[in-house]
Scaffold this active site. Structure first.
Site, PDB file in Angstrom:
ATOM      1  N   THR A 185       0.825  -1.211   0.000  1.00 20.46           N
ATOM      2  CA  THR A 185       0.000   0.000   0.000  1.00 20.46           C
ATOM      3  C   THR A 185       0.854   1.254   0.000  1.00 20.46           C
ATOM      4  O   THR A 185       1.833   1.342   0.739  1.00 20.46           O
ATOM      5  CB  THR A 185      -0.848  -0.002   1.291  1.00 20.46           C
ATOM      6  OG1 THR A 185      -1.719  -1.100   1.239  1.00 20.46           O
ATOM      7  CG2 THR A 185      -1.632   1.302   1.441  1.00 20.46           C
ATOM      8  N   ARG A 213     -14.083  -7.817   1.395  1.00 18.99           N
ATOM      9  CA  ARG A 213     -13.244  -7.280   2.469  1.00 18.99           C
ATOM     10  C   ARG A 213     -12.716  -5.887   2.113  1.00 18.99           C
ATOM     11  O   ARG A 213     -12.245  -5.635   1.010  1.00 18.99           O
ATOM     12  CB  ARG A 213     -12.075  -8.228   2.720  1.00 18.99           C
ATOM     13  CG  ARG A 213     -11.151  -7.809   3.875  1.00 18.99           C
ATOM     14  CD  ARG A 213      -9.936  -7.085   3.387  1.00 18.99           C
ATOM     15  NE  ARG A 213      -8.977  -6.829   4.464  1.00 18.99           N
ATOM     16  CZ  ARG A 213      -7.933  -6.017   4.342  1.00 18.99           C
ATOM     17  NH1 ARG A 213      -7.697  -5.405   3.209  1.00 18.99           N
ATOM     18  NH2 ARG A 213      -7.112  -5.823   5.354  1.00 18.99           N
ATOM     19  N   VAL A 214     -12.795  -4.980   3.073  1.00 22.05           N
ATOM     20  CA  VAL A 214     -12.199  -3.652   2.936  1.00 22.05           C
ATOM     21  C   VAL A 214     -11.248  -3.467   4.109  1.00 22.05           C
ATOM     22  O   VAL A 214     -11.584  -3.825   5.238  1.00 22.05           O
ATOM     23  CB  VAL A 214     -13.294  -2.556   2.951  1.00 22.05           C
ATOM     24  CG1 VAL A 214     -12.677  -1.164   2.996  1.00 22.05           C
ATOM     25  CG2 VAL A 214     -14.195  -2.695   1.716  1.00 22.05           C
ATOM     26  N   GLY A 215     -10.074  -2.928   3.833  1.00 22.10           N
ATOM     27  CA  GLY A 215      -9.083  -2.743   4.895  1.00 22.10           C
ATOM     28  C   GLY A 215      -9.067  -1.328   5.438  1.00 22.10           C
ATOM     29  O   GLY A 215     -10.036  -0.572   5.322  1.00 22.10           O
ATOM     30  N   ASP A 216      -7.943  -0.977   6.035  1.00 24.48           N
ATOM     31  CA  ASP A 216      -7.793   0.337   6.679  1.00 24.48           C
ATOM     32  C   ASP A 216      -7.541   1.473   5.698  1.00 24.48           C
ATOM     33  O   ASP A 216      -7.842   2.638   5.994  1.00 24.48           O
ATOM     34  CB  ASP A 216      -6.608   0.287   7.650  1.00 24.48           C
ATOM     35  CG  ASP A 216      -5.298  -0.007   6.911  1.00 24.48           C
ATOM     36  OD1 ASP A 216      -5.290  -0.950   6.082  1.00 24.48           O
ATOM     37  OD2 ASP A 216      -4.307   0.707   7.127  1.00 24.48           O
ATOM     38  N   GLY A 239      -4.533  -4.389   7.757  1.00 27.03           N
ATOM     39  CA  GLY A 239      -5.532  -3.347   7.926  1.00 27.03           C
ATOM     40  C   GLY A 239      -6.460  -3.570   9.105  1.00 27.03           C
ATOM     41  O   GLY A 239      -6.914  -2.613   9.747  1.00 27.03           O
TER      42      GLY A 239
END
Ligand code: ASP
Length: 323
Positions: A185, A213-216, A239
């Site tokens: 990232t 899924r979604v991370g930080d 995340g």
């Protein structure tokens, strides 16, 4: 030149400026633009092409928001980078889904999550920030918004990423790798000649994550946070751990209370260690920048570095680490 030749000690970054945010007063903020070491651009990992791009824009007098967007777009376009933008690794079902956010010096924010088929999610996030009443758009809605605003629909799954995913399908062992230098990232912070700070964060997330899924990275306060009076912070790594600690927000608040960027990053990582008994199994890393131009960075596992553009030079800097 070898990578090590570029590596400087983190202690060198911003060493000429000793004041902490708590010592800043209105007069010193006004004189910020006179500081010799501005502009500054800092980014997670050794993404020197990105920091060079943004840094050179800043040196030409371009504002922090434009520079940070262009800077991270370098990695979004880099097909060899399998965790950002076009060419990113897919989820376990073969979809490439991108997450990105951006913040302006005014404290405005825009974000897109689970965005498919668009090569530059950070630019869609900027449009969300500037042209909608919202902060975040997700999935189908984000794609529709991007297409309506002239973004081109592309296939983000490269042959290489597809091949790797098919290999992964043979064992389906979900175990994010701790350090993938140059392939992670990108979170970036820029200070322009006026002393204003902007930030952006963009990723394809963890490889072979669950569908949805979604991370930080696109979450304001987790993957990115800034306050133009104090400074900013960005995150990379697992995340889930960053989200549970609202890491970037925490770092900015700690700097507001007088901690240096280095101290604030260390406190945030140590809090994650305390919250997660399995901390040996994943990486997290933070980079922070304050209004004085001081940079700090700390990570869980050795091996993380950050790219810095300062005094018109780019460098890769090894981060201090917990283990
Ligand atoms: N933080 C990103 C995520 O969890 C991944 C990374 O930085 O490696 O989606």
């Amino acid at each position: 030149m070898k990578r090590r030749d570029f590596i400087k000690n983190t202690g060198m970054a911003g060493a000429s400026l000793a004041a902490t945010p708590s010592t800043l007063n209105f007069a010193s903020l006004n004189s910020f633009s006179m500081m010799k070491n501005t502009p500054i651009c800092v980014a997670t990992w050794n993404f020197q092409n990105a920091t060079k791009k943004a840094g050179e824009m800043l040196s030409r007098g371009i504002n922090a928001l434009d520079a940070v967007e262009e800077g991270v777009r370098v990695e979004e376009a880099n097909l060899k980078n399998t965790t950002v933008g076009n060419g990113g690794a897919p989820d376990r079902d073969g979809h490439v889904t991108l997450d990105a956010c951006i913040m302006s010096p005014e404290g405005n924010a825009g974000s897109v999550v689970y965005l498919k088929h668009i090569a530059h999610p950070v630019s869609v996030a900027r449009k969300v920030m500037e042209e909608t009443p919202h902060v975040m758009l997700a999935g189908e809605g984000a794609l529709q918004f991007a297409l309506e605003n002239g973004f081109e629909k592309v296939n983000l799954l490269t042959e290489e990423s597809e091949k790797e995913w098919k290999k992964w399908l043979q064992h389906k062992n979900y175990k994010p790798i701790i350090n993938i230098e140059n392939h992670d990232t990108i979170g970036m912070l820029c200070i322009d000649e006026k002393g204003d700070i902007a930030g952006a964060c963009t990723t394809s997330g963890l490889s072979y994550k669950m569908n949805g899924r979604v991370g930080d990275s696109p979450i304001i306060g987790a993957g990115l946070f800034l306050d133009n009076e104090i400074g900013g912070a960005v995150a990379t790594g697992m995340g889930e751990a960053v989200m549970k600690s609202v890491g970037s927000f925490l770092i900015v608040e700690l700097m507001r209370q007088g901690k240096s960027p280095q101290e604030a990053c260390e406190t945030a990582v140590k809090r994650i260690v305390k919250q997660n008994p399995n901390y040996q199994d994943f990486q997290v890393a933070f980079v922070a920048l304050n209004k004085n131009g001081e940079v700090g960075s700390y990570c869980l596992h050795q091996g993380f570095s950050y790219a810095l553009y300062q005094n018109r030079e780019t460098s890769n800097n090894l981060s201090k680490f917990y283990i």
